[in-house]
Design an enzyme around this catalytic site. Structure first.
Site, mmCIF file in Angstrom:
data_model
loop_
_atom_site.group_PDB
_atom_site.id
_atom_site.type_symbol
_atom_site.label_atom_id
_atom_site.label_comp_id
_atom_site.label_asym_id
_atom_site.label_seq_id
_atom_site.Cartn_x
_atom_site.Cartn_y
_atom_site.Cartn_z
ATOM 1 C CG ASP A 3 11.611 -9.171 28.025
ATOM 2 O OD1 ASP A 3 11.605 -8.819 26.860
ATOM 3 O OD2 ASP A 3 11.947 -10.228 28.442
ATOM 4 C CB VAL A 4 12.035 -3.703 32.456
ATOM 5 C CG1 VAL A 4 11.534 -2.532 33.037
ATOM 6 C CG2 VAL A 4 11.681 -4.950 33.165
#
Length: 373
Positions: free
Chosen positions: A168-169
């Site tokens: 996600d990051v």
């Protein structure tokens, strides 16, 4: 002093992590970010606790939502959809991470919104793209599993996810880079455009040397614990008290490492003369290194090896990591106005247009929607 993105307005329809991380970075760089949330519930991460800060807000939400204001809009209602379009009419950037087709069904897809703002930059973050994977849920754990990351993380027979939602990051950062590239294009031409990225593609790209080894040499990598497939010694070792990471990246460092642990003969051993030989003879090398490193504790080896120019460091927990940052003079935390607890500082330093911390994570619906210009 103005921020790099002062005057840029972002309408953020995203939630959870990838999109909010990207929009928080835009906010840190000076953009005005309007976070669109569900009335009464808001972003899913508002309920993702414990832990909670002293005001009772989930710290997960706080991690990626500073420098934003919140507008509660029911996007399932035609009136809410019109309110959203009115917001976009005064915006430069739209970010969303709904399943493919959702924004289009709401009348808020790229083609819909470019009619109200022709030069809009519209960024869509999905889990598995817009083709055969469009219906798959884009959860970080799922992507780590099917994207190969878990297959190379952990010990034999124990595939392990990364300790944070790393994909996600990474997707948020890729989205950010695409948005900034689109802004540069718009500055030159006046044209907006659509930016797409997906968690699965981001992970495959982020597998870097492992992916290249497969594509270029047909090597399917396996779990190696903390060892590196192409470098040795590049792993963790037990010491007299706790583990230490040693990252010997070249022959010069190996000579220095051997001398520092009082085994200088290792650098002259024909089995270990070059990195490919050390990789081929890794087990024999580790059998000699392990008892030597157990003679002292991790702090001793950190000081000794660092002084010798050998990359090494103890396995810190998060408390120790922040203390280590302070020890190094790195300003890793920041007190944000309106936030009851410190936050992690933006890691990017700009000499002419530094990042700013103007407000903490917003209360749900803390702002009303602006009128259409």
């Amino acid at each position: 002093m103005t921020g790099a993105l002062d005057g840029i307005v972002v309408v953020d329809f995203s939630r959870v992590l990838a999109g909010p991380y990207a929009t928080m970075m835009l906010g840190d760089f000076g953009a005005e970010v309007v976070k669109v949330e569900r009335p009464g519930a808001g972003d899913d991460t508002r309920q993702w606790g414990p832990p909670y800060d002293s005001s009772g807000v989930a710290t997960y939400f706080n991690a990626v939502n500073r420098n934003k204001r919140s507008v509660a809009i029911d996007l399932s209602d035609p009136a809410g959809q019109q309110t959203a379009r009115d917001l976009v009419a005064g915006a430069d950037i739209v970010v969303e991470n709904f399943r493919p087709g959702t924004m289009e069904r709401l009348g808020l897809g790229y083609e819909d919104l470019r009619r109200v703002r022709p030069d809009v930059i519209y960024c869509a973050i999905t889990g598995f793209g817009h083709g055969g994977g469009a219906a798959l849920p884009g959860y970080d754990l799922l992507v780590q599993a099917v994207g190969g990351l878990m297959s190379v993380t952990g010990t034999e027979g124990q595939p392990t996810k990364a300790g944070v939602a790393l994909v996600d990051v990474l997707a948020g950062l890729h989205a950010l880079s695409g948005i900034l590239a689109a802004l540069a294009h718009r500055d030159r031409t006046g044209e907006g455009q659509r930016v797409d990225t997906d968690l699965f593609s981001v992970l495959l790209s982020s597998m870097v040397n492992q992916a290249s080894g497969f594509l270029g040499a047909g090597v399917v990598p396996a779990m190696m614990g903390n060892r590196h497939p192409s470098i040795a010694p590049y792993q963790t070792f037990d010491t007299a008290d706790r583990p230490i990471a040693v990252a010997v990246g070249n022959d010069r460092q190996f000579t220095a490492f051997s001398a520092a642990i009082e085994l200088p003969e290792l650098a002259r051993d024909p089995r270990f003369a070059t990195n490919p030989l050390r990789v081929a003879n890794r087990d024999a090398l580790c059998a000699l290194l392990e008892p030597a490193l157990k003679r002292h504790g991790a702090e001793h080896w950190y000081t000794t090896l660092t002084s010798a120019g050998v990359p090494a460091g103890p396995i810190n927990d998060l408390s120790e990591a922040f203390a280590f940052a302070e020890r190094l003079g790195i300003a890793a935390t920041v007190q944000v106005p309106g936030s009851p607890a410190p936050q992690v500082a933006n890691p990017v330093t700009l000499s002419a247009t530094p990042v700013t911390y103007r407000c903490g994570p917003p209360v749900l619906g803390d702002s009303v929607a602006v009128e259409k210009p």
